[in-house]
Design a protein around this motif. Structure first.
Motif, mmCIF file in Angstrom:
data_model
loop_
_atom_site.group_PDB
_atom_site.id
_atom_site.type_symbol
_atom_site.label_atom_id
_atom_site.label_comp_id
_atom_site.label_asym_id
_atom_site.label_seq_id
_atom_site.Cartn_x
_atom_site.Cartn_y
_atom_site.Cartn_z
ATOM 1 N N ALA A 145 -4.621 6.585 8.906
ATOM 2 C CA ALA A 145 -5.654 6.043 9.791
ATOM 3 C C ALA A 145 -5.894 4.566 9.520
ATOM 4 C CB ALA A 145 -6.953 6.833 9.622
ATOM 5 N N ILE A 146 -5.904 4.169 8.254
ATOM 6 C CA ILE A 146 -6.088 2.755 7.914
ATOM 7 C C ILE A 146 -4.913 1.931 8.419
ATOM 8 C CG2 ILE A 146 -6.170 1.125 5.975
ATOM 9 C CD1 ILE A 146 -7.851 3.235 4.486
ATOM 10 N N ALA A 147 -3.696 2.442 8.224
ATOM 11 C CA ALA A 147 -2.509 1.710 8.677
ATOM 12 C C ALA A 147 -2.500 1.562 10.196
ATOM 13 C CB ALA A 147 -1.245 2.412 8.194
ATOM 14 N N ALA B 198 0.822 -1.212 0.000
ATOM 15 C CA ALA B 198 0.000 0.000 0.000
ATOM 16 C C ALA B 198 0.856 1.262 0.000
ATOM 17 C CB ALA B 198 -0.928 0.003 1.211
ATOM 18 N N SER C 172 -5.217 -3.775 15.171
ATOM 19 C CA SER C 172 -5.958 -5.031 15.092
ATOM 20 C C SER C 172 -5.053 -6.242 15.032
ATOM 21 C CB SER C 172 -6.875 -5.021 13.869
ATOM 22 O OG SER C 172 -7.829 -3.996 13.983
ATOM 23 N N VAL D 294 -6.108 9.612 5.548
ATOM 24 C CA VAL D 294 -6.924 8.399 5.525
ATOM 25 C C VAL D 294 -6.031 7.167 5.485
ATOM 26 C CG1 VAL D 294 -8.550 7.080 4.106
ATOM 27 C CG2 VAL D 294 -8.960 9.496 4.556
ATOM 28 N N ALA D 295 -4.957 7.213 4.697
ATOM 29 C CA ALA D 295 -4.039 6.070 4.628
ATOM 30 C C ALA D 295 -3.364 5.822 5.974
ATOM 31 C CB ALA D 295 -2.993 6.310 3.547
ATOM 32 N N ASN E 178 -5.112 1.606 12.220
ATOM 33 C CA ASN E 178 -6.192 0.687 12.586
ATOM 34 C C ASN E 178 -5.789 -0.760 12.315
ATOM 35 O OD1 ASN E 178 -8.620 -0.293 13.405
ATOM 36 N ND2 ASN E 178 -9.786 0.455 11.648
ATOM 37 N N PHE E 179 -5.119 -1.004 11.203
ATOM 38 C CA PHE E 179 -4.638 -2.343 10.884
ATOM 39 C C PHE E 179 -3.595 -2.797 11.891
ATOM 40 C CE2 PHE E 179 -2.391 -5.559 8.404
ATOM 41 C CZ PHE E 179 -3.454 -6.256 7.866
ATOM 42 N N TYR E 180 -2.715 -1.886 12.286
ATOM 43 C CA TYR E 180 -1.687 -2.227 13.266
ATOM 44 C C TYR E 180 -2.309 -2.535 14.626
ATOM 45 C CZ TYR E 180 2.442 -2.001 16.188
ATOM 46 O OH TYR E 180 3.433 -2.287 17.093
ATOM 47 N N GLU F 136 -5.866 12.261 1.516
ATOM 48 C CA GLU F 136 -5.534 10.877 1.179
ATOM 49 C C GLU F 136 -4.474 10.327 2.135
ATOM 50 O OE1 GLU F 136 -2.621 8.510 -1.676
ATOM 51 O OE2 GLU F 136 -2.946 10.644 -2.006
#
Length: 104
Positions: free
Chosen positions: A91-93, A34, A99, A88-89, A95-97, A85
């Motif tokens: 925030a996604i990273a 990503a 989890s 948001v990227a 959140n993935f970390y 962008e």
């Protein structure tokens, strides 16, 4: 070779913008993670920004009454889009970390 000997003009900016755009498109197509894809998107957006600025230059304006800020305003919108962008990227990273305890 005439492009190399003349003073810096609009065509030089368009060539650099096209090179950035193509490099970003190749980066987006070839990277598997990503972060690489996001770097490619940033290159594409920067190439488009450079072309917007070049097309908004006073050398291409015919209307003497306009300020010629069309290219600059479009670039400002693209910069805001790129910042959103990136946020948001990130925030996604994050959140993935949270989890999975890894980004891979």
């Amino acid at each position: 070779m005439d492009l190399l000997t003349e003073p810096v003009g609009v065509s030089h900016y368009l060539v650099v913008g096209a090179i950035l755009f193509v490099a970003g498109a190749v980066c987006m197509a070839t990277k598997r993670n990503a972060l690489g894809v996001l770097m490619g998107i940033e290159l594409v957006l920067n190439g488009a920004n450079l072309n917007f600025i070049a097309f908004g230059s006073p050398y291409l304006r015919n209307d003497a009454n306009s300020l010629g800020l069309d290219g600059q305003l479009m670039s400002l919108f693209v910069i805001v889009l790129a910042a959103a962008e990136a946020a948001v990227a990130l925030a996604i990273a994050l959140n993935f970390y949270n989890s999975f305890s890894t980004i891979d």
